[in-house]
Motif scaffolding. Structure first.
Motif, mmCIF file in Angstrom:
data_model
loop_
_atom_site.group_PDB
_atom_site.id
_atom_site.type_symbol
_atom_site.label_atom_id
_atom_site.label_comp_id
_atom_site.label_asym_id
_atom_site.label_seq_id
_atom_site.Cartn_x
_atom_site.Cartn_y
_atom_site.Cartn_z
ATOM 1 N N GLU A 8 5.700 -3.397 -3.953
ATOM 2 C CA GLU A 8 4.222 -3.478 -3.666
ATOM 3 C C GLU A 8 4.166 -3.760 -1.905
ATOM 4 O OE1 GLU A 8 1.527 -5.526 -6.324
ATOM 5 O OE2 GLU A 8 0.575 -6.427 -4.660
ATOM 6 N N LYS A 9 5.165 -4.601 -1.490
ATOM 7 C CA LYS A 9 5.441 -4.872 -0.163
ATOM 8 C C LYS A 9 5.419 -3.440 0.613
ATOM 9 C CE LYS A 9 7.382 -7.866 3.150
ATOM 10 N NZ LYS A 9 7.872 -8.821 3.593
ATOM 11 N N LYS A 12 2.347 -1.546 0.548
ATOM 12 C CA LYS A 12 1.353 -2.060 1.572
ATOM 13 C C LYS A 12 1.446 -1.549 2.749
ATOM 14 C CE LYS A 12 -2.093 -5.412 2.011
ATOM 15 N NZ LYS A 12 -3.319 -5.263 1.296
ATOM 16 N N PHE A 15 0.618 2.103 3.179
ATOM 17 C CA PHE A 15 -0.997 2.118 3.150
ATOM 18 C C PHE A 15 -1.457 1.749 4.372
ATOM 19 C CE2 PHE A 15 -5.194 2.171 0.919
ATOM 20 C CZ PHE A 15 -5.616 1.117 1.594
ATOM 21 N N LYS A 16 -1.174 0.593 5.162
ATOM 22 C CA LYS A 16 -1.596 0.212 6.399
ATOM 23 C C LYS A 16 -1.178 0.919 7.401
ATOM 24 C CE LYS A 16 -1.692 -4.951 6.115
ATOM 25 N NZ LYS A 16 -1.343 -6.173 6.625
ATOM 26 N N TRP A 64 -7.138 0.101 -1.546
ATOM 27 C CA TRP A 64 -5.815 -0.297 -1.635
ATOM 28 C C TRP A 64 -5.278 -0.451 -3.231
ATOM 29 C CZ3 TRP A 64 -0.957 -1.108 -1.305
ATOM 30 C CH2 TRP A 64 -0.489 -2.231 -1.889
ATOM 31 N N ASN A 65 -6.702 -0.817 -3.938
ATOM 32 C CA ASN A 65 -6.139 -1.102 -5.619
ATOM 33 C C ASN A 65 -5.854 0.471 -6.156
ATOM 34 O OD1 ASN A 65 -6.891 -3.650 -5.533
ATOM 35 N ND2 ASN A 65 -8.840 -3.307 -5.836
ATOM 36 N N ARG A 68 -2.275 1.524 -4.964
ATOM 37 C CA ARG A 68 -1.334 0.721 -5.704
ATOM 38 C C ARG A 68 -1.090 0.988 -6.980
ATOM 39 N NH1 ARG A 68 -3.177 -5.076 -6.590
ATOM 40 N NH2 ARG A 68 -4.312 -3.888 -8.138
ATOM 41 N N ASP A 299 2.559 -4.250 10.237
ATOM 42 C CA ASP A 299 1.650 -3.236 10.029
ATOM 43 C C ASP A 299 2.082 -1.781 9.683
ATOM 44 O OD1 ASP A 299 -0.596 -4.950 10.301
ATOM 45 O OD2 ASP A 299 -0.301 -4.799 12.390
#
Length: 397
Positions: A8-9, A12, A15-16, A64-65, A68, A299
């Motif tokens: 997940e990290k 993230k 995604f960022k 984000w959801n 993920r 980021d």
């Protein structure tokens, strides 16, 4: 749970780095922009198709959801796209030819980008080796003559070389060191591809272990082909002014006085040195990469040039520390015939003699100039590599 948290990290961060305007949503234009920085050009329409496959609520943006959920249930098969910054770069040449070859994607192979990258790496290596050649020759002199006198330090060694053969003598043996880059890179790259095919099944991903084994075996194959040039480089570096007029003369004299076997003196310790060097280099690099991603990646997963160069230089230095005693014994074996009155010992005999006469520090003679050349070699190599890639039209990663 740990796997999901780590996964997940990474998602993230990915995604960022795609969400350019930080509004919490990924749009088609942001996908176009991000792929462009990776050297891939796609149209807005193609970007919309990518979005459609992830977009669950039909808004034509991905939050984000959605991101993920999509990647948790459809893990990224080609994780290299996200972590491709982290490839151990061919552009880094520290003059020691034990490094694991770079990998190329199918696209790079088809488009011919791979040979341009290899050429850029070769030119970078030649420039960096020539720039740090005086330190390299000093290292060889200290390895070979260290046992005779403990007095040879860095300043004294340079003074001795200049006194004996002038400023030009500091580059003695460098020609061979540069000439061997091309055949060695070619054999190493070819062998690496063959060993990877042997160790992995069709369509399977190449893991770190397979990469290490393939890389070590490719290194060993390349070394077998170019080893006579290694011997000549050492002989030229240790030789006195006028002893050899060039590479051809050196080869002729070795063949005449010592026979064909002399071209493979020190081959065994050289081969044994590849495993600890490549293993530790790769392990430390992976460790530094994980540490950076866990502690400093805020980021973006792109660490920037300085971090990459730092990781490369540090991992390579650790690899050198582990394999240095073998490298020292190899150099002594290559040069033994030139030292009057010294017995012709084998690898075990030389290890015993060095430890009994000089202790453990004797196995690390010449390591200071060796470490002194790492940072300038990495820096010069990187700058030349990047400039050559632009000149040759290699797309930026």
């Amino acid at each position: 749970m740990k796997y999901l948290k780590d996964h997940e990290k990474k998602m993230k961060l990915a995604f960022k780095s795609l969400d350019k305007n930080n509004d919490g949503k990924i749009e088609a234009s942001e996908i176009v922009q991000s792929l462009q920085t990776l050297g891939l050009t796609i149209s807005e329409k193609q970007a919309e198709l990518i979005l459609q496959s992830i977009d669950a609520d039909g808004t034509m943006t991905v939050d984000w959801n959605e991101w993920r959920d999509y990647f948790l249930f459809n893990p990224v098969t080609d994780i290299e796209e996200i972590i491709r910054f982290w490839k151990h770069s061919t552009g880094i040449d520290i003059g020691d030819s034990l490094t694991i070859p770079d990998e190329f994607t199918e696209d790079e192979k088809k488009s011919g980008q791979w040979w341009r990258q290899l050429l850029a790496g070769g030119i970078a290596g030649a420039v960096s080796r020539t720039s740090t050649a005086p330190l390299d020759r000093l290292k060889i002199m200290m390895q070979v003559h260290g046992s005779k006198s403990d007095k040879m330090n860095i300043f004294g060694g340079f003074r001795q070389m200049v006194k004996e053969g002038g400023i030009r003598s500091l580059w003695r043996g460098n020609g061979t060191n540069v000439i061997k880059i091309a055949p060695e890179t070619a054999v190493k790259f070819w062998a690496y591809e063959q060993y990877k095919k042997l160790l992995t099944e069709e369509g399977q991903k190449v893991g770190t272990f397979e990469r290490f084994i393939s890389g070590s075996m490719a290194g060993a194959t390349a070394q077998t082909f170019i080893y006579p040039m290694e011997v000549m480089k050492t002989r030229l570096a240790v030789g006195k002014t006028g002893q050899y007029s060039g590479i051809y003369d050196c080869a002729k004299k070795i063949l005449k006085h010592e026979g064909l076997g002399a071209f493979y003196k020190g081959y065994v310790p050289n081969l044994l040195g590849i495993i600890p060097y490549a293993g530790i280099d790769l392990a430390v690099y992976e460790l530094l990469k994980s540490y950076w991603l866990d502690n400093f990646a805020k980021d973006s997963v792109n660490p920037g040039v300085m971090v990459l160069l730092g990781c490369g230089a540090l991992s390579s230095t650790c690899g050198q520390l582990a394999s240095y005693p073998l490298a020292l014994v190899r150099t002594r074996m290559q040069a033994q015939a030139m030292l009057e009155g010294s017995p012709q010992l084998n690898m075990v005999g030389l290890f015993r003699r060095i430890i009994s006469k000089e202790g453990i520090p004797g196995l690390y003679r010449g390591i200071t100039p060796n470490f002194m050349k790492v940072l300038p070699a990495v820096g010069i190599s990187y700058v030349v590599y990047e400039n050559m890639k632009q000149t040759l039209g290699v797309t930026q990663k």
